[in-house]
Enzyme design. Structure first.
Site, short mmCIF file in Angstrom:
data_model
loop_
_atom_site.label_atom_id
_atom_site.label_comp_id
_atom_site.label_asym_id
_atom_site.label_seq_id
_atom_site.Cartn_x
_atom_site.Cartn_y
_atom_site.Cartn_z
N LYS A 185 11.15 0.82 -2.96
CA LYS A 185 10.69 0.36 -1.64
C LYS A 185 11.68 -0.64 -1.08
CE LYS A 185 5.62 0.33 -1.38
NZ LYS A 185 4.46 -0.56 -1.22
N SER A 237 0.70 -4.94 6.79
CA SER A 237 1.96 -5.69 6.92
C SER A 237 2.94 -4.90 7.79
CB SER A 237 2.56 -5.94 5.54
OG SER A 237 1.67 -6.72 4.77
N ARG A 254 -10.20 -0.91 3.94
CA ARG A 254 -10.27 -0.95 5.40
C ARG A 254 -10.91 0.32 5.96
NH1 ARG A 254 -3.94 -1.94 5.77
NH2 ARG A 254 -4.22 -0.30 4.21
N HIS A 258 -5.42 -9.88 4.09
CA HIS A 258 -5.27 -10.17 2.65
C HIS A 258 -5.99 -11.48 2.30
CE1 HIS A 258 -1.11 -8.06 3.01
NE2 HIS A 258 -1.90 -7.23 2.36
O1 PNS Z 1 0.83 -3.67 -1.16
P1 PNS Z 1 1.11 -2.36 -1.83
O2 PNS Z 1 2.58 -2.01 -1.77
O3 PNS Z 1 0.24 -1.26 -1.33
O4 PNS Z 1 0.76 -2.60 -3.40
C1 PNS Z 1 0.77 -1.53 -4.26
C2 PNS Z 1 0.47 -1.88 -5.73
C3 PNS Z 1 1.29 -3.05 -6.24
C4 PNS Z 1 -0.99 -2.23 -5.86
C5 PNS Z 1 0.80 -0.57 -6.46
O5 PNS Z 1 2.10 -0.19 -6.12
C6 PNS Z 1 0.71 -0.64 -7.95
O6 PNS Z 1 -0.38 -0.58 -8.50
N1 PNS Z 1 1.88 -0.78 -8.61
C7 PNS Z 1 1.98 -0.86 -10.07
C8 PNS Z 1 2.50 0.43 -10.69
C9 PNS Z 1 1.38 1.19 -11.37
O7 PNS Z 1 0.60 0.64 -12.12
N2 PNS Z 1 1.29 2.49 -11.05
C10 PNS Z 1 0.24 3.34 -11.53
C11 PNS Z 1 -1.00 3.22 -10.67
S1 PNS Z 1 -2.34 4.13 -11.29
#
Ligand code: PNS
Length: 159
Positions: A41, A128, A91, A17
């Protein structure tokens, strides 16, 4: 002022990150590291702990701010914060397959673009989840996380 958002759970933040976010900060005037909360989660670290670890990791870098993202849409968050882009590290091709529909949806929702940054080869195996598993099973993760994160993992283990 070109502002970008690097979103994620950061549970915990790791060197993969950090590397992507540092590179994002060379492309934009300001990068917001947006720490998400998703109530479906379960996290090892609280939001406050995840924010603290991320803030500690970027304390020496200018132009990077760390803040909570809340639970709403990422596209709305970017719009409200005046960010023109989301930056995501890639990745693998499966990351791309996962990210492309979200990038398209986010752009259609509020016009925010997604910029993909190829991950540094020495970190592309990191997640993570993998770091927590290796640590829990007694493996050495010190080369993959900042010192403050290692201390947090160790403190949680001995608590
Ligand atoms: O580290 P992560 O858990 O993979 O992060 C995921 C994250 C925060 C990028 C994703 O869950 C997200 O975009 N959440 C916001 C909710 C949202 O906008 N959903 C629609 C996506 S098109």
């Amino acid at each position: 002022m070109q502002r970008a958002v690097c979103p994620g759970s950061f549970d915990p933040i790791h060197n993969g990150h950090l590397e992507v976010i540092a590179r994002a900060s060379s492309l934009f005037d300001e990068v917001i590291v947006a720490v998400s909360t998703n109530y479906s989660k379960s996290y090892r670290f609280s939001l406050e702990e995840r924010l603290e670890m991320a803030r500690h990791s970027f304390s020496a870098l200018r132009g990077i701010v760390v803040e909570p993202m809340g639970q709403g849409l990422l596209a709305e968050y970017c719009h409200n914060r005046g960010a023109s882009a989301i930056v995501k590290g890639l990745r693998s091709s499966s990351d791309f397959d996962y990210e492309l529909p979200m990038a398209t949806m986010n752009r259609q929702l509020t016009g925010v673009e997604t910029v993909f940054v190829p991950g540094e080869a020495s970190y592309i195996h990191l997640s993570s989840t993998m770091i927590k598993e290796v640590f829990d099973l007694g493996g050495d993760v010190s080369r993959y996380v900042p010192g403050s994160v290692l201390k947090k993992l160790q403190a949680r283990e001995s608590a």
